[in-house]
Scaffold this motif. Structure first.
Motif, PDB file in Angstrom:
ATOM      1  N   GLU A 173       0.946  -1.165   0.090  1.00  0.00           N
ATOM      2  CA  GLU A 173      -0.077   0.066   0.062  1.00  0.00           C
ATOM      3  C   GLU A 173       0.827   1.302   0.058  1.00  0.00           C
ATOM      4  O   GLU A 173       0.428   2.244  -0.736  1.00  0.00           O
ATOM      5  N   ALA A 174       2.200   1.329   0.688  1.00  0.00           N
ATOM      6  CA  ALA A 174       2.819   2.414   0.829  1.00  0.00           C
ATOM      7  C   ALA A 174       3.588   2.530  -0.473  1.00  0.00           C
ATOM      8  O   ALA A 174       3.650   3.746  -0.874  1.00  0.00           O
ATOM      9  N   VAL A 175       4.023   1.341  -1.055  1.00  0.00           N
ATOM     10  CA  VAL A 175       4.730   1.552  -2.422  1.00  0.00           C
ATOM     11  C   VAL A 175       3.650   2.190  -3.425  1.00  0.00           C
ATOM     12  O   VAL A 175       3.967   3.166  -4.188  1.00  0.00           O
ATOM     13  N   ALA A 176       2.465   1.783  -3.254  1.00  0.00           N
ATOM     14  CA  ALA A 176       1.537   2.272  -4.350  1.00  0.00           C
ATOM     15  C   ALA A 176       1.349   3.797  -4.158  1.00  0.00           C
ATOM     16  O   ALA A 176       1.141   4.461  -5.171  1.00  0.00           O
ATOM     17  N   ALA A 177       1.160   4.091  -2.872  1.00  0.00           N
ATOM     18  CA  ALA A 177       0.736   5.456  -2.467  1.00  0.00           C
ATOM     19  C   ALA A 177       1.896   6.430  -2.843  1.00  0.00           C
ATOM     20  O   ALA A 177       1.816   7.608  -3.104  1.00  0.00           O
ATOM     21  N   ALA A 178       3.195   6.080  -3.002  1.00  0.00           N
ATOM     22  CA  ALA A 178       4.399   6.749  -3.519  1.00  0.00           C
ATOM     23  C   ALA A 178       4.350   7.070  -4.911  1.00  0.00           C
ATOM     24  O   ALA A 178       5.095   8.048  -5.301  1.00  0.00           O
ATOM     25  N   GLU A 179       3.658   6.245  -5.571  1.00  0.00           N
ATOM     26  CA  GLU A 179       3.719   6.623  -7.014  1.00  0.00           C
ATOM     27  C   GLU A 179       3.402   7.814  -7.324  1.00  0.00           C
ATOM     28  O   GLU A 179       2.158   8.420  -7.003  1.00  0.00           O
ATOM     29  N   GLY A 180       4.048   8.674  -8.150  1.00  0.00           N
ATOM     30  CA  GLY A 180       3.776  10.076  -8.356  1.00  0.00           C
ATOM     31  C   GLY A 180       3.985  11.128  -7.599  1.00  0.00           C
ATOM     32  O   GLY A 180       4.111  12.201  -7.969  1.00  0.00           O
ATOM     33  N   LYS A 181       4.814  10.689  -6.393  1.00  0.00           N
ATOM     34  CA  LYS A 181       4.978  11.576  -5.357  1.00  0.00           C
ATOM     35  C   LYS A 181       6.299  12.333  -5.610  1.00  0.00           C
ATOM     36  O   LYS A 181       7.338  11.647  -6.236  1.00  0.00           O
ATOM     37  N   ASP A 182       6.834  13.487  -5.271  1.00  0.00           N
ATOM     38  CA  ASP A 182       8.032  14.067  -5.455  1.00  0.00           C
ATOM     39  C   ASP A 182       9.129  13.594  -4.375  1.00  0.00           C
ATOM     40  O   ASP A 182      10.094  13.476  -4.701  1.00  0.00           O
ATOM     41  N   ALA A 183       8.481  13.211  -3.214  1.00  0.00           N
ATOM     42  CA  ALA A 183       9.447  12.611  -2.127  1.00  0.00           C
ATOM     43  C   ALA A 183       8.654  11.816  -1.162  1.00  0.00           C
ATOM     44  O   ALA A 183       7.424  12.013  -1.002  1.00  0.00           O
ATOM     45  N   VAL A 184       9.366  10.607  -0.366  1.00  0.00           N
ATOM     46  CA  VAL A 184       8.775  10.136   0.671  1.00  0.00           C
ATOM     47  C   VAL A 184       9.607  10.662   1.718  1.00  0.00           C
ATOM     48  O   VAL A 184      10.662  10.362   1.936  1.00  0.00           O
ATOM     49  N   GLN A 215      13.197  -0.123   1.911  1.00  0.00           N
ATOM     50  CA  GLN A 215      14.142  -0.610   0.560  1.00  0.00           C
ATOM     51  C   GLN A 215      12.986  -0.558  -0.805  1.00  0.00           C
ATOM     52  O   GLN A 215      13.599  -0.247  -1.776  1.00  0.00           O
ATOM     53  N   ARG A 216      11.793  -0.968  -0.377  1.00  0.00           N
ATOM     54  CA  ARG A 216      10.752  -1.071  -1.446  1.00  0.00           C
ATOM     55  C   ARG A 216      10.685   0.391  -1.841  1.00  0.00           C
ATOM     56  O   ARG A 216      10.230   0.745  -3.103  1.00  0.00           O
ATOM     57  N   LEU A 217      10.246   1.300  -0.903  1.00  0.00           N
ATOM     58  CA  LEU A 217      10.171   2.721  -1.352  1.00  0.00           C
ATOM     59  C   LEU A 217      11.231   3.317  -2.185  1.00  0.00           C
ATOM     60  O   LEU A 217      11.029   4.057  -3.014  1.00  0.00           O
ATOM     61  N   ILE A 218      12.776   2.885  -1.872  1.00  0.00           N
ATOM     62  CA  ILE A 218      13.791   3.300  -2.608  1.00  0.00           C
ATOM     63  C   ILE A 218      13.646   2.731  -3.925  1.00  0.00           C
ATOM     64  O   ILE A 218      14.020   3.530  -4.872  1.00  0.00           O
ATOM     65  N   ALA A 219      13.134   1.565  -4.171  1.00  0.00           N
ATOM     66  CA  ALA A 219      13.116   1.059  -5.497  1.00  0.00           C
ATOM     67  C   ALA A 219      12.334   1.763  -6.434  1.00  0.00           C
ATOM     68  O   ALA A 219      12.233   1.627  -7.838  1.00  0.00           O
ATOM     69  N   THR A 220      11.228   2.597  -5.685  1.00  0.00           N
ATOM     70  CA  THR A 220      10.200   3.080  -6.666  1.00  0.00           C
ATOM     71  C   THR A 220      10.955   4.301  -7.547  1.00  0.00           C
ATOM     72  O   THR A 220      10.558   4.859  -8.435  1.00  0.00           O
ATOM     73  N   GLY A 221      12.224   4.740  -7.067  1.00  0.00           N
ATOM     74  CA  GLY A 221      12.742   5.877  -7.474  1.00  0.00           C
ATOM     75  C   GLY A 221      12.674   7.161  -7.174  1.00  0.00           C
ATOM     76  O   GLY A 221      13.296   8.357  -7.592  1.00  0.00           O
TER      77      GLY A 221
END
Length: 606
Positions: free
Chosen positions: A497-508, A526-532
């Motif tokens: 859910e967090a990874v999906a929510a990070a999509e399109g964000k400018d920063a986490v 680690q998963r959040l970092i992998a989103t770029g």
């Protein structure tokens, strides 16, 4: 002052005036406030008037459930009946003649400042009904940071390790002065702070950020500053946990830890902060439920050890103030002896105050019987009671133990206090990692921010969970911040859910809490970092988290999750303030603990 408080005060002052001994002690208290001296003759006369039961009661600091001294909620009445055989604080004092009460948030003692003041006054009215009319000493654990029994709207100043990161003796003293004035205005005159333990063990589960750091001399300097601040503010400071709880891997709440320092190591590592506290004139020192074989070969908990409390603390260090136990309900002190023996053995070891016995009637009767049987002499009790009464006199309790709502309003949570706390916090936030100049974030270029992470139980009275506080602070600073609480052990579904929510964000921005090698928080980051998406981490408790997350490009240590420290972290993230904190403890590599990753003094700035 309310009509009820004014009437009660007139009535009790009139009753007090009828006792020549009480008037004499009140005069002694006034002199104590003026020149630091206490009329021991008057205090001894008061002790001579006490029955044995009153003397025993003066040694105890007990807990009681409820927001009112006489009319607690029914659930609190039921708890009091179950644990102590009384319905409320007034009955507790009447039955056990207790000399002190400790406040806890979970005991519903600390709802708001006016309620706390009313409860304190009710307790003092009940204490004045005892034959000796001796005022009660009301205490709490207001360390700040992760341990705060009194929350908002009282001022929440930075905790010990944050102040250690700031490194300012003046800020540390000022924080304690604010806290002392606010506690005193609510009728709390003994604070179980500052922590004098030197945290040299990153795995320490019970001290950690409650300590100022790992350098004994730096800790000693800041402990002394807080002793001065608290006591100038009107409360008795209490350095803890003697002889030093900083190098344990076990929690004395649940087991009996052993510290394997040699006597020479103890002299160098553990003793300096307590020596500094004594030199600063500290009113009380709290014992630790730990075993230190080099100090006592019998391997009794320090709380029950005459070689440690009398031989070292009293005789070697020359301390003659009040010695208070840590909570007698903790497993560390109950491991070897029963609840009937612990308070007797503590007194024989050199203790003055017996804190929070799990079975009040058992503990009280055990001490009473020990005197009647000759195991404890009445003279031994008198020596402790004299120290306790001297402390009460120094804090002005004989002169006037009552507080007012007006006094609360003038002192608690004032705009000046809150602003000072914010300025101090700005000097404590520590930037550990800033690869590629990721920080500060810009509300123009990185406007849309996701805040995720751990939401540990907040200290009493904070405005909300840490992720909500951090997201709110960033929003106030111009970002569009959304929040998702992922917890201290996020499930696979929550991570997705967090990874999906990070999509399109400018920063986490992710808050971390006590990350270990096997922690699901590592997987989340680690998963959040992998989103770029750029990821900024904020350690909301131990700064050691950074060793477990080497991939993070921006890492801050906030040292706590209170509003004050999280808002300061948000200002650093937004570039409104430059990070000024410096690590007060070393951070070792996770894969090679013998190698220091970030040394004491490390900290980056903009």
């Amino acid at each position: 002052m309310s009509d009820r408080l004014r009437t009660s005060r007139r009535t009790l002052l009139a009753a007090t005036a009828g006792s020549a001994a009480a008037v004499a002690v009140g005069s002694a208290s006034a002199r104590a406030a003026e020149d630091g001296t206490v009329d021991r003759t008057a205090l001894r006369a008061l002790i001579d008037r006490m029955s044995l039961e009153e003397k025993v009661g003066q040694l105890f600091v007990m807990r009681v459930y409820g927001h009112s001294a006489t009319e607690p909620d029914q659930a609190d009445v039921d708890k009091n009946l179950e644990e102590a055989g009384v319905r409320n604080a007034a009955e507790l004092i009447a039955k056990y003649r207790v000399g002190g009460i400790i406040y806890f948030g979970w005991a519903h003692n600390t709802r708001d400042p006016h309620q706390i003041a009313d409860l304190s006054n009710g307790i003092q009215r009940a204490a004045r009904q005892l034959p000796s009319r001796t005022p009660a000493l009301i205490a709490t654990d207001q360390e700040h940071g992760i341990v705060a029994r009194v929350g908002l709207p009282a001022t929440l100043v930075p905790g010990a390790m944050a102040l250690g990161a700031g490194g300012s003796r003046a800020d540390t003293r000022r924080a304690a002065l604010i806290a002392g004035r606010e506690l005193a205005a609510m009728g709390i005159r003994q604070n179980y702070a500052p922590v004098a333990d030197v945290n040299v063990n990153p795995a320490n589960p019970v001290i950690g950020v409650r300590s100022f750091g790992s350098d004994p001399q730096a800790v000693a300097r800041l402990v002394a500053a807080q002793v001065e601040g608290y006591q100038e503010g009107g409360v008795a400071a209490t350095s803890k946990h003697f002889p030093g709880h900083g190098d344990t891997k076990d929690d004395s709440h649940y087991s009996l830890p052993t510290i394997h320092h040699t006597r020479e190591q103890w002299n160098t590592l553990d003793a300096p902060p307590f020596e500094a506290a004594i030199a600063a004139g500290i009113d009380s020192i709290m014992t630790a439920h730990i075993v230190v074989p080099a100090l006592d070969p019998a391997e009794d908990p320090a709380t029950l050890s005459a070689p440690i409390l009398t031989g070292i603390l009293r005789e070697q260090l020359g301390y003659d103030g009040v010695v208070v136990t840590d909570s007698l309900g903790m497993q560390g002190v109950r491991t070897k002896y029963g609840d009937d023996r612990v308070p007797v053995l503590a007194l024989k070891a050199g203790v003055d105050q017996l804190l929070n016995p799990p079975k009040p009637e058992v503990a009280w009767n055990a001490v009473l019987q020990a005197v009647r049987d000759g195991e404890l002499s009445e003279e031994r009790l008198d020596a402790s009671i004299l120290r306790i009464l001297e402390l009460k006199a120094r804090r002005g309790l004989f002169r006037n133990p009552y507080v007012t709502h007006d006094g609360v309003d003038r002192n608690v949570g004032t705009r000046t206090h809150r602003a000072t706390a914010e300025l101090i916090a700005d000097r404590t936030t520590t930037l550990l990692v800033n690869e590629g100049g990721l920080l500060p974030l810009s509300p123009r270029e990185q406007r849309d921010v996701l805040v995720v992470g751990a939401d540990p139980a907040s200290p009493s009275g904070t405005t909300g969970p840490p992720t909500a506080v951090l997201a709110g602070a960033l929003t106030e600073l111009g970002f569009t911040a959304t929040r998702l609480s992922t917890g201290t052990a996020p499930s696979a579904a929550k991570i997705d859910e967090a990874v999906a929510a990070a999509e399109g964000k400018d920063a986490v921005v992710v808050g971390t809490y006590n990350v270990t090698a096997s922690s699901a928080q590592r997987t989340l980051v680690q998963r959040l970092i992998a989103t770029g998406v750029p990821v900024v981490a904020v350690a909301v408790r131990n700064p050691y988290d950074v060793a477990q997350l080497p991939e993070v490009r921006g890492y801050l240590a906030a040292y706590s999750w209170t509003d004050t420290e999280l808002r300061a972290a948000a200002r650093v993230i937004a570039g409104r303030t430059s990070p000024a904190g410096r690590l007060p403890v070393p951070v070792q590599r996770a894969d090679d603990p013998g190698t220091v990753l970030y040394p004491v003094g490390h900290g980056l700035s903009y």
